[in-house]
Design a protein around this motif. Structure first.
Motif, PDB file in Angstrom:
ATOM      1  N   PRO A  43       7.942  12.839   4.073  1.00  0.00           N
ATOM      2  CA  PRO A  43       8.863  12.692   2.939  1.00  0.00           C
ATOM      3  C   PRO A  43       8.465  13.639   1.803  1.00  0.00           C
ATOM      4  O   PRO A  43       7.277  13.893   1.570  1.00  0.00           O
ATOM      5  CB  PRO A  43       8.686  11.235   2.517  1.00  0.00           C
ATOM      6  N   THR A  44       9.454  14.150   1.116  1.00  0.00           N
ATOM      7  CA  THR A  44       9.208  15.088   0.022  1.00  0.00           C
ATOM      8  C   THR A  44       8.270  14.499  -1.015  1.00  0.00           C
ATOM      9  O   THR A  44       7.391  15.195  -1.535  1.00  0.00           O
ATOM     10  CB  THR A  44      10.547  15.493  -0.637  1.00  0.00           C
ATOM     11  N   SER A  45       8.419  13.219  -1.295  1.00  0.00           N
ATOM     12  CA  SER A  45       7.547  12.584  -2.292  1.00  0.00           C
ATOM     13  C   SER A  45       6.088  12.608  -1.837  1.00  0.00           C
ATOM     14  O   SER A  45       5.177  12.811  -2.654  1.00  0.00           O
ATOM     15  CB  SER A  45       7.990  11.142  -2.563  1.00  0.00           C
ATOM     16  N   VAL A  46       5.848  12.456  -0.541  1.00  0.00           N
ATOM     17  CA  VAL A  46       4.481  12.511  -0.015  1.00  0.00           C
ATOM     18  C   VAL A  46       3.951  13.943  -0.114  1.00  0.00           C
ATOM     19  O   VAL A  46       2.797  14.161  -0.505  1.00  0.00           O
ATOM     20  CB  VAL A  46       4.424  11.988   1.442  1.00  0.00           C
ATOM     21  N   GLN A  47       4.781  14.913   0.212  1.00  0.00           N
ATOM     22  CA  GLN A  47       4.372  16.320   0.082  1.00  0.00           C
ATOM     23  C   GLN A  47       3.997  16.631  -1.365  1.00  0.00           C
ATOM     24  O   GLN A  47       2.978  17.283  -1.628  1.00  0.00           O
ATOM     25  CB  GLN A  47       5.494  17.252   0.532  1.00  0.00           C
ATOM     26  N   ASP A  48       4.798  16.158  -2.295  1.00  0.00           N
ATOM     27  CA  ASP A  48       4.519  16.379  -3.717  1.00  0.00           C
ATOM     28  C   ASP A  48       3.221  15.697  -4.141  1.00  0.00           C
ATOM     29  O   ASP A  48       2.424  16.268  -4.889  1.00  0.00           O
ATOM     30  CB  ASP A  48       5.679  15.874  -4.580  1.00  0.00           C
ATOM     31  N   ASN A  49       2.997  14.477  -3.641  1.00  0.00           N
ATOM     32  CA  ASN A  49       1.762  13.750  -3.980  1.00  0.00           C
ATOM     33  C   ASN A  49       0.534  14.467  -3.416  1.00  0.00           C
ATOM     34  O   ASN A  49      -0.512  14.509  -4.063  1.00  0.00           O
ATOM     35  CB  ASN A  49       1.822  12.315  -3.472  1.00  0.00           C
ATOM     36  N   ILE A  50       0.665  15.009  -2.215  1.00  0.00           N
ATOM     37  CA  ILE A  50      -0.445  15.770  -1.629  1.00  0.00           C
ATOM     38  C   ILE A  50      -0.770  16.962  -2.512  1.00  0.00           C
ATOM     39  O   ILE A  50      -1.941  17.248  -2.793  1.00  0.00           O
ATOM     40  CB  ILE A  50      -0.111  16.216  -0.184  1.00  0.00           C
ATOM     41  N   LEU A  51       0.259  17.640  -2.985  1.00  0.00           N
ATOM     42  CA  LEU A  51       0.068  18.799  -3.857  1.00  0.00           C
ATOM     43  C   LEU A  51      -0.630  18.398  -5.155  1.00  0.00           C
ATOM     44  O   LEU A  51      -1.500  19.120  -5.650  1.00  0.00           O
ATOM     45  CB  LEU A  51       1.415  19.463  -4.150  1.00  0.00           C
ATOM     46  N   GLU A  52      -0.285  17.233  -5.692  1.00  0.00           N
ATOM     47  CA  GLU A  52      -0.890  16.771  -6.941  1.00  0.00           C
ATOM     48  C   GLU A  52      -2.336  16.342  -6.769  1.00  0.00           C
ATOM     49  O   GLU A  52      -3.138  16.462  -7.689  1.00  0.00           O
ATOM     50  CB  GLU A  52      -0.073  15.613  -7.518  1.00  0.00           C
ATOM     51  N   VAL A  53      -2.686  15.838  -5.589  1.00  0.00           N
ATOM     52  CA  VAL A  53      -4.039  15.339  -5.340  1.00  0.00           C
ATOM     53  C   VAL A  53      -5.039  16.492  -5.238  1.00  0.00           C
ATOM     54  O   VAL A  53      -6.179  16.366  -5.633  1.00  0.00           O
ATOM     55  CB  VAL A  53      -4.076  14.471  -4.057  1.00  0.00           C
ATOM     56  N   HIS A  54      -4.592  17.619  -4.691  1.00  0.00           N
ATOM     57  CA  HIS A  54      -5.469  18.765  -4.488  1.00  0.00           C
ATOM     58  C   HIS A  54      -5.206  19.846  -5.517  1.00  0.00           C
ATOM     59  O   HIS A  54      -4.126  19.929  -6.087  1.00  0.00           O
ATOM     60  CB  HIS A  54      -5.256  19.373  -3.089  1.00  0.00           C
ATOM     61  N   ASN A  55      -6.200  20.703  -5.684  1.00  0.00           N
ATOM     62  CA  ASN A  55      -6.036  21.900  -6.491  1.00  0.00           C
ATOM     63  C   ASN A  55      -4.920  22.737  -5.869  1.00  0.00           C
ATOM     64  O   ASN A  55      -4.853  22.877  -4.650  1.00  0.00           O
ATOM     65  CB  ASN A  55      -7.361  22.670  -6.484  1.00  0.00           C
ATOM     66  N   LEU A  56      -4.067  23.311  -6.659  1.00  0.00           N
ATOM     67  CA  LEU A  56      -2.926  24.083  -6.171  1.00  0.00           C
ATOM     68  C   LEU A  56      -3.333  25.139  -5.139  1.00  0.00           C
ATOM     69  O   LEU A  56      -2.677  25.314  -4.131  1.00  0.00           O
ATOM     70  CB  LEU A  56      -2.193  24.746  -7.337  1.00  0.00           C
ATOM     71  N   LEU A  60      -3.207  21.227   0.934  1.00  0.00           N
ATOM     72  CA  LEU A  60      -2.732  21.341   2.315  1.00  0.00           C
ATOM     73  C   LEU A  60      -1.455  22.172   2.352  1.00  0.00           C
ATOM     74  O   LEU A  60      -1.289  23.018   3.239  1.00  0.00           O
ATOM     75  CB  LEU A  60      -2.497  19.945   2.903  1.00  0.00           C
ATOM     76  N   ASN A  61      -0.590  21.952   1.390  1.00  0.00           N
ATOM     77  CA  ASN A  61       0.653  22.714   1.299  1.00  0.00           C
ATOM     78  C   ASN A  61       0.352  24.219   1.287  1.00  0.00           C
ATOM     79  O   ASN A  61       0.940  24.994   2.035  1.00  0.00           O
ATOM     80  CB  ASN A  61       1.430  22.369   0.018  1.00  0.00           C
ATOM     81  N   TYR A  62      -0.567  24.604   0.428  1.00  0.00           N
ATOM     82  CA  TYR A  62      -0.955  26.005   0.259  1.00  0.00           C
ATOM     83  C   TYR A  62      -1.586  26.551   1.545  1.00  0.00           C
ATOM     84  O   TYR A  62      -1.251  27.647   1.992  1.00  0.00           O
ATOM     85  CB  TYR A  62      -1.943  26.103  -0.911  1.00  0.00           C
ATOM     86  N   CYS A  63      -2.502  25.798   2.115  1.00  0.00           N
ATOM     87  CA  CYS A  63      -3.211  26.253   3.322  1.00  0.00           C
ATOM     88  C   CYS A  63      -2.252  26.464   4.497  1.00  0.00           C
ATOM     89  O   CYS A  63      -2.383  27.438   5.241  1.00  0.00           O
ATOM     90  CB  CYS A  63      -4.295  25.253   3.705  1.00  0.00           C
ATOM     91  N   ILE A  64      -1.314  25.564   4.655  1.00  0.00           N
ATOM     92  CA  ILE A  64      -0.342  25.708   5.745  1.00  0.00           C
ATOM     93  C   ILE A  64       0.498  26.961   5.533  1.00  0.00           C
ATOM     94  O   ILE A  64       0.658  27.774   6.445  1.00  0.00           O
ATOM     95  CB  ILE A  64       0.562  24.459   5.849  1.00  0.00           C
TER      96      ILE A  64
END
Length: 87
Positions: A43-56, A60-64
């Protein structure tokens, strides 16, 4: 008379190593594509939360995204030649 493509055992070994590098990079690209697909199914909300938990720059979003981009670029003929020049 036609000149043989490979002139020595070393040339043959280098060609085989280059073939293996290309094959493995293609597999990495395939796996990165699968990772992106799985991530995008979250879900988009989970993707956004993952982004907020980690340094930009380390999320995980960035690494992928950049892992997939790197695999694509490494398979380009010019780049593949450069990374295998010392085999």
């Amino acid at each position: 008379m036609r000149t043989p493509k490979y002139k020595s055992k070393h040339d043959i070994e280098v060609a085989e190593q280059k073939k293996l590098v290309r094959k493995n990079l293609k597999q990495i690209k395939t796996l990165m594509d699968k990772v992106e697909k799985l991530f995008n199914e979250l879900p988009t909300s989970v993707q956004d939360n993952i982004l907020e938990v980690h340094n930009l720059d380390g999320s995980l979003n960035y690494c992928i995204r950049w892992g997939q981009q790197a695999a694509t670029e490494l398979l380009e003929k010019k780049t593949l030649k450069k990374i295998t020049e010392n085999l």
